[in-house]
Design an enzyme around this catalytic site. Structure first.
Site, PDB file in Angstrom:
ATOM      1  N   MET A  90      23.776 -51.294  21.568  1.00 34.53           N
ATOM      2  CA  MET A  90      24.120 -53.234  21.295  1.00 34.53           C
ATOM      3  C   MET A  90      25.120 -53.413  22.143  1.00 34.53           C
ATOM      4  O   MET A  90      25.547 -54.382  21.644  1.00 34.53           O
ATOM      5  CB  MET A  90      23.643 -53.341  19.914  1.00 34.53           C
ATOM      6  CG  MET A  90      22.774 -52.539  18.835  1.00 34.53           C
ATOM      7  SD  MET A  90      21.716 -53.235  19.845  1.00 34.53           S
ATOM      8  CE  MET A  90      21.997 -54.713  19.257  1.00 34.53           C
ATOM      9  N   ILE A  92      26.117 -54.419  26.065  1.00 32.97           N
ATOM     10  CA  ILE A  92      25.751 -55.393  27.228  1.00 32.97           C
ATOM     11  C   ILE A  92      26.724 -54.416  28.548  1.00 32.97           C
ATOM     12  O   ILE A  92      27.817 -55.687  28.426  1.00 32.97           O
ATOM     13  CB  ILE A  92      25.848 -56.909  27.621  1.00 32.97           C
ATOM     14  CG1 ILE A  92      24.494 -57.348  27.391  1.00 32.97           C
ATOM     15  CG2 ILE A  92      25.077 -56.744  29.062  1.00 32.97           C
ATOM     16  CD1 ILE A  92      24.244 -58.762  26.560  1.00 32.97           C
ATOM     17  N   HIS A 109      13.709 -48.776  25.921  1.00 30.11           N
ATOM     18  CA  HIS A 109      13.523 -50.753  25.550  1.00 30.11           C
ATOM     19  C   HIS A 109      11.981 -50.956  24.709  1.00 30.11           C
ATOM     20  O   HIS A 109      10.965 -50.183  25.247  1.00 30.11           O
ATOM     21  CB  HIS A 109      13.248 -52.256  26.383  1.00 30.11           C
ATOM     22  CG  HIS A 109      12.922 -52.862  25.948  1.00 30.11           C
ATOM     23  ND1 HIS A 109      14.427 -53.808  25.571  1.00 30.11           N
ATOM     24  CD2 HIS A 109      12.088 -53.981  26.049  1.00 30.11           C
ATOM     25  CE1 HIS A 109      13.375 -54.872  25.375  1.00 30.11           C
ATOM     26  NE2 HIS A 109      12.363 -55.170  25.494  1.00 30.11           N
TER      27      HIS A 109
END
Ligand code: GRF
Length: 214
Positions: A90, A92, A109
């Protein structure tokens, strides 16, 4: 044999799918380390049970995103990993990290990219009224949920679905295609040409998912 670093933040069911594929002999690589961005992530227990090297790298322990990513890079390299799989991770990654590991980071995803990128995608799938969704394995680029697509699976949206029932159905497909896509990459059967993937694998053209059923 290529070693893989699996980055997680939570449940780790995709990590488990990779562990199981390796145990079956369906993965041409070894999991070198499991890194969690959260202490106590249930996925860490899966790593422990499988006898895998695992550790926690917490964002809060690092002064910047760059410092956090530098630690991820250090752990992956120190454990001899040449490939990274994001599995419910979680955070980036910084553009510098994504660039340094270009075509060596995979992500899964739970939607058919480029449709429905980002978090909360099952809610948006349901709100949109589409009748088919699915999941995507792709190479990571600095933009979130973007990058050359390696594999996809289609999953029907059923009447009465809520976010949980839809997520559960998509998850079954995730567990099927993540090991498959990773194995193709490990076998050197995936090339990126002009930001598209060319896969040296049989393609099924005889099957069609129609929803509602004809
Ligand atoms: C999966 O749905 C994955 O596609 C998404 O986050 C979820 C992680 O689940 N990126 P798990 O931790 O692998 O069980």
């Amino acid at each position: 044999m290529t070693r893989i670093a699996v980055f997680i933040s939570g449940r780790g069911s995709n990590l488990q799918a990779l562990i199981d594929a390796r145990a079956r002999g369906d993965l041409a690589g070894d999991i070198g380390v499991v890194v969690s961005s959260r202490t106590g992530a249930p996925g860490l227990e899966r790593a422990r049970k499988a006898g895998l090297h695992h550790c926690v790298v917490e964002p809060a322990d690092h002064a910047s995103r760059e410092a956090f990513d530098a630690e991820l890079d250090r752990v992956a390299k120190q454990t001899g990993c040449g490939l990274i799989c994001l599995a419910g991770f979680m955070r980036i990654l910084t553009p510098g990290f994504a660039q340094a590991w270009r075509d060596r980071i995979l992500n899964i995803h739970p939607a058919l990219l480029p449709a429905f990128p980002g978090t909360d995608c099952h809610r948006r799938v349901l709100d949109s009224g589409v009748m088919i969704t699915g999941c995507t394995v792709h190479f990571v680029r600095p933009q979130v949920d973007a990058g050359p697509i390696i594999a996809q699976a289609a999953v029907p949206v059923l009447p009465g679905d809520d976010e949980k029932s839809l997520a559960d159905r998509v998850l079954v497909a995730e567990h099927r295609i993540y090991p498959l896509a990773l194995d193709l990459v490990l076998q050197g059967r995936v090339r990126v040409i002009e930001e598209r993937v060319v896969v040296d694998a049989p393609v099924r053209s005889d099957d069609m998912l129609v929803n509602p059923a004809p």
